[in-house]
Motif scaffolding. Structure first.
Motif, PDB file in Angstrom:
ATOM      1  N   TYR A 161       3.077  24.176 -15.814  1.00  0.00           N
ATOM      2  CA  TYR A 161       4.485  24.567 -15.801  1.00  0.00           C
ATOM      3  C   TYR A 161       5.382  23.552 -16.507  1.00  0.00           C
ATOM      4  N   ASP A 162       4.788  22.687 -17.286  1.00  0.00           N
ATOM      5  CA  ASP A 162       5.537  21.746 -18.116  1.00  0.00           C
ATOM      6  C   ASP A 162       6.541  20.932 -17.303  1.00  0.00           C
ATOM      7  N   THR A 163       6.073  20.425 -16.170  1.00  0.00           N
ATOM      8  CA  THR A 163       6.888  19.530 -15.367  1.00  0.00           C
ATOM      9  C   THR A 163       6.090  18.256 -15.117  1.00  0.00           C
ATOM     10  N   GLN A 164       6.639  17.318 -14.388  1.00  0.00           N
ATOM     11  CA  GLN A 164       5.974  16.030 -14.238  1.00  0.00           C
ATOM     12  C   GLN A 164       5.294  15.890 -12.879  1.00  0.00           C
ATOM     13  N   MET A 165       4.256  15.068 -12.880  1.00  0.00           N
ATOM     14  CA  MET A 165       3.577  14.700 -11.641  1.00  0.00           C
ATOM     15  C   MET A 165       4.334  13.504 -11.063  1.00  0.00           C
ATOM     16  N   LEU A 166       5.036  13.722  -9.967  1.00  0.00           N
ATOM     17  CA  LEU A 166       5.883  12.670  -9.413  1.00  0.00           C
ATOM     18  C   LEU A 166       5.088  11.610  -8.670  1.00  0.00           C
ATOM     19  N   GLY A 167       4.000  12.007  -8.011  1.00  0.00           N
ATOM     20  CA  GLY A 167       3.220  11.032  -7.253  1.00  0.00           C
ATOM     21  C   GLY A 167       2.141  11.695  -6.424  1.00  0.00           C
ATOM     22  N   ARG A 168       1.158  10.873  -6.026  1.00  0.00           N
ATOM     23  CA  ARG A 168       0.071  11.330  -5.161  1.00  0.00           C
ATOM     24  C   ARG A 168       0.081  10.504  -3.876  1.00  0.00           C
ATOM     25  N   LEU A 169      -0.113  11.197  -2.767  1.00  0.00           N
ATOM     26  CA  LEU A 169      -0.113  10.542  -1.460  1.00  0.00           C
ATOM     27  C   LEU A 169      -1.459  10.752  -0.786  1.00  0.00           C
ATOM     28  N   PRO A 170      -1.972   9.740  -0.093  1.00  0.00           N
ATOM     29  CA  PRO A 170      -3.283   9.883   0.550  1.00  0.00           C
ATOM     30  C   PRO A 170      -3.205  10.638   1.868  1.00  0.00           C
ATOM     31  N   LEU A 171      -4.345  11.129   2.313  1.00  0.00           N
ATOM     32  CA  LEU A 171      -4.481  11.665   3.668  1.00  0.00           C
ATOM     33  C   LEU A 171      -4.748  10.462   4.567  1.00  0.00           C
ATOM     34  N   SER A 172      -3.697   9.985   5.211  1.00  0.00           N
ATOM     35  CA  SER A 172      -3.770   8.714   5.928  1.00  0.00           C
ATOM     36  C   SER A 172      -3.277   8.873   7.361  1.00  0.00           C
ATOM     37  N   LEU A 173      -3.981   8.264   8.294  1.00  0.00           N
ATOM     38  CA  LEU A 173      -3.592   8.318   9.697  1.00  0.00           C
ATOM     39  C   LEU A 173      -2.215   7.715   9.913  1.00  0.00           C
ATOM     40  N   ALA A 178       5.369   9.342  11.118  1.00  0.00           N
ATOM     41  CA  ALA A 178       6.238  10.522  11.143  1.00  0.00           C
ATOM     42  C   ALA A 178       6.412  11.047  12.563  1.00  0.00           C
ATOM     43  N   ASP A 179       5.324  11.099  13.322  1.00  0.00           N
ATOM     44  CA  ASP A 179       5.402  11.589  14.700  1.00  0.00           C
ATOM     45  C   ASP A 179       6.260  10.688  15.577  1.00  0.00           C
ATOM     46  N   SER A 180       6.276   9.398  15.273  1.00  0.00           N
ATOM     47  CA  SER A 180       7.007   8.440  16.103  1.00  0.00           C
ATOM     48  C   SER A 180       8.489   8.365  15.777  1.00  0.00           C
ATOM     49  N   GLY A 181       8.920   9.055  14.707  1.00  0.00           N
ATOM     50  CA  GLY A 181      10.324   9.018  14.329  1.00  0.00           C
ATOM     51  C   GLY A 181      10.695   7.851  13.441  1.00  0.00           C
ATOM     52  N   ARG A 182       9.686   7.152  12.936  1.00  0.00           N
ATOM     53  CA  ARG A 182       9.927   6.063  11.999  1.00  0.00           C
ATOM     54  C   ARG A 182       8.994   6.258  10.798  1.00  0.00           C
ATOM     55  N   PRO A 183       9.399   7.076   9.830  1.00  0.00           N
ATOM     56  CA  PRO A 183       8.527   7.378   8.689  1.00  0.00           C
ATOM     57  C   PRO A 183       8.087   6.127   7.940  1.00  0.00           C
ATOM     58  N   SER A 184       7.049   6.289   7.146  1.00  0.00           N
ATOM     59  CA  SER A 184       6.371   5.166   6.490  1.00  0.00           C
ATOM     60  C   SER A 184       7.318   4.250   5.728  1.00  0.00           C
ATOM     61  N   VAL A 185       8.318   4.821   5.059  1.00  0.00           N
ATOM     62  CA  VAL A 185       9.202   4.029   4.200  1.00  0.00           C
ATOM     63  C   VAL A 185       9.945   2.958   4.987  1.00  0.00           C
ATOM     64  N   ILE A 186      10.273   3.218   6.262  1.00  0.00           N
ATOM     65  CA  ILE A 186      10.942   2.185   7.053  1.00  0.00           C
ATOM     66  C   ILE A 186       9.975   1.459   7.984  1.00  0.00           C
ATOM     67  N   ALA A 187       8.865   2.125   8.361  1.00  0.00           N
ATOM     68  CA  ALA A 187       7.909   1.473   9.256  1.00  0.00           C
ATOM     69  C   ALA A 187       7.073   0.434   8.514  1.00  0.00           C
ATOM     70  N   GLU A 188       6.675   0.744   7.294  1.00  0.00           N
ATOM     71  CA  GLU A 188       5.888  -0.170   6.458  1.00  0.00           C
ATOM     72  C   GLU A 188       6.454  -0.169   5.041  1.00  0.00           C
ATOM     73  N   PRO A 189       7.600  -0.802   4.825  1.00  0.00           N
ATOM     74  CA  PRO A 189       8.273  -0.699   3.526  1.00  0.00           C
ATOM     75  C   PRO A 189       7.495  -1.313   2.369  1.00  0.00           C
ATOM     76  N   ASP A 190       6.557  -2.220   2.659  1.00  0.00           N
ATOM     77  CA  ASP A 190       5.801  -2.870   1.587  1.00  0.00           C
ATOM     78  C   ASP A 190       4.436  -2.232   1.345  1.00  0.00           C
ATOM     79  N   SER A 191       4.126  -1.152   2.062  1.00  0.00           N
ATOM     80  CA  SER A 191       2.816  -0.520   1.914  1.00  0.00           C
ATOM     81  C   SER A 191       2.736   0.252   0.604  1.00  0.00           C
ATOM     82  N   SER A 192       1.508   0.593   0.213  1.00  0.00           N
ATOM     83  CA  SER A 192       1.312   1.357  -1.018  1.00  0.00           C
ATOM     84  C   SER A 192       1.945   2.743  -0.907  1.00  0.00           C
ATOM     85  N   VAL A 193       1.915   3.336   0.291  1.00  0.00           N
ATOM     86  CA  VAL A 193       2.540   4.648   0.493  1.00  0.00           C
ATOM     87  C   VAL A 193       4.047   4.560   0.256  1.00  0.00           C
ATOM     88  N   SER A 194       4.688   3.543   0.814  1.00  0.00           N
ATOM     89  CA  SER A 194       6.133   3.387   0.636  1.00  0.00           C
ATOM     90  C   SER A 194       6.486   3.115  -0.820  1.00  0.00           C
TER      91      SER A 194
END
Length: 266
Positions: free
Chosen positions: A204-216, A222-238
């Motif tokens: 569809y001539d658009t860009q691949m923004l990113g890939r995320l792993p299937l990670s515990l 997310a379930d705890s109300g503190r998503p990865s970006v704030i819970a682990e800001p230096d992680s590869s996911v963030s």
């Protein structure tokens, strides 16, 4: 919309691909870049942003008279969801027109405060909510979330085609659950297949923004109300979410409030 510069729909043709998780983390990543960001949970039947953003059960938005709501604040974001207005155990046993009416109220009667980005967590599919959004407001673009497996890609194609029909630009594709990562031994395996997101982005001539792993950890945060970006800001996911956020921001016009023209034909 008043108080909003850019509206971004985060969508998928299929449920269960991690769209809400991507929405919450992408919003937090944009906020970390210095933008003023809001999240609108448009999934009336199955809202999840209240829990993902850590909003306490029973917390209600303040009102302005009888016609408007102030969004709740969560982790620096402005947020609105049907979950803020009902008991969390109450099912929405509503027909389509009632669902559309509730969505329009959340969208139009929330007093957003000078947002650079409003991210809309869309329900799965290509139905009433998606069409109403495209008709009523200038959507700046859509981010499509999928998994690599062929079944998910079938529905993701439908989502892309829908946005193209209503002249909403597809900003790119996020491939979720692209690799299983074992937290103990570090082993990785493409459980849901490989390369699906890249194939559909190329098709569809658009860009691949990113890939995320299937990670515990992504699920636990997310379930705890503190998503990865704030819970682990230096992680590869963030860091992946940060790269996605920068690409989304860079794709927007600098002129505030501009969106595509919406056209329909029989």
């Amino acid at each position: 919309m008043e108080g909003v510069k850019h509206m971004i729909a985060v969508a998928s043709g299929k449920g269960g691909v991690g769209k809400s998780t991507v929405t919450a983390n992408l919003a937090l990543a944009l906020s970390a870049e210095g933008y003023r960001v809001g999240v609108l949970d448009a999934d009336i039947y199955g809202p999840s942003q209240a829990q993902m953003l850590g909003v306490k059960e029973g917390e209600r938005p303040q009102t302005e008279g009888d016609q408007a709501f102030y969004p709740l604040k969560a982790h620096g974001l402005q947020a609105m969801s049907i979950a803020f207005l009902i008991d969390h155990k109450e099912p929405m046993v509503w027909r389509g027109p009632m669902v559309v009416g509730a969505f329009q109220q959340l969208l139009n009667q929330t007093l957003w405060d000078n947002l650079d980005f409003l991210l809309i967590d869309m329900p799965p599919g290509t139905g009433d909510i998606q069409l109403t959004l495209s008709q009523k407001v200038p959507v700046s673009g859509a981010v499509i979330v999928t998994t690599p497996q062929d079944i998910a890609l079938l529905d993701a194609r439908k989502g892309i085609e829908m946005f193209r029909k209503v002249n909403v630009p597809v900003l790119g594709v996020v491939e979720n659950m692209s690799l299983y990562h074992c937290e103990n031994c570090g082993h990785e395996a493409p459980i849901f297949g490989e390369g699906g997101g890249e194939r559909i982005a190329e098709e569809y001539d658009t860009q691949m923004l990113g890939r995320l792993p299937l990670s515990l950890s992504i699920r636990e945060f997310a379930d705890s109300g503190r998503p990865s970006v704030i819970a682990e800001p230096d992680s590869s996911v963030s860091q992946t979410f940060a790269r996605i956020a920068r690409q989304v921001a860079d794709s927007m016009d600098q002129a505030p409030g501009e969106g595509p023209s919406i056209s329909f034909s029989e």
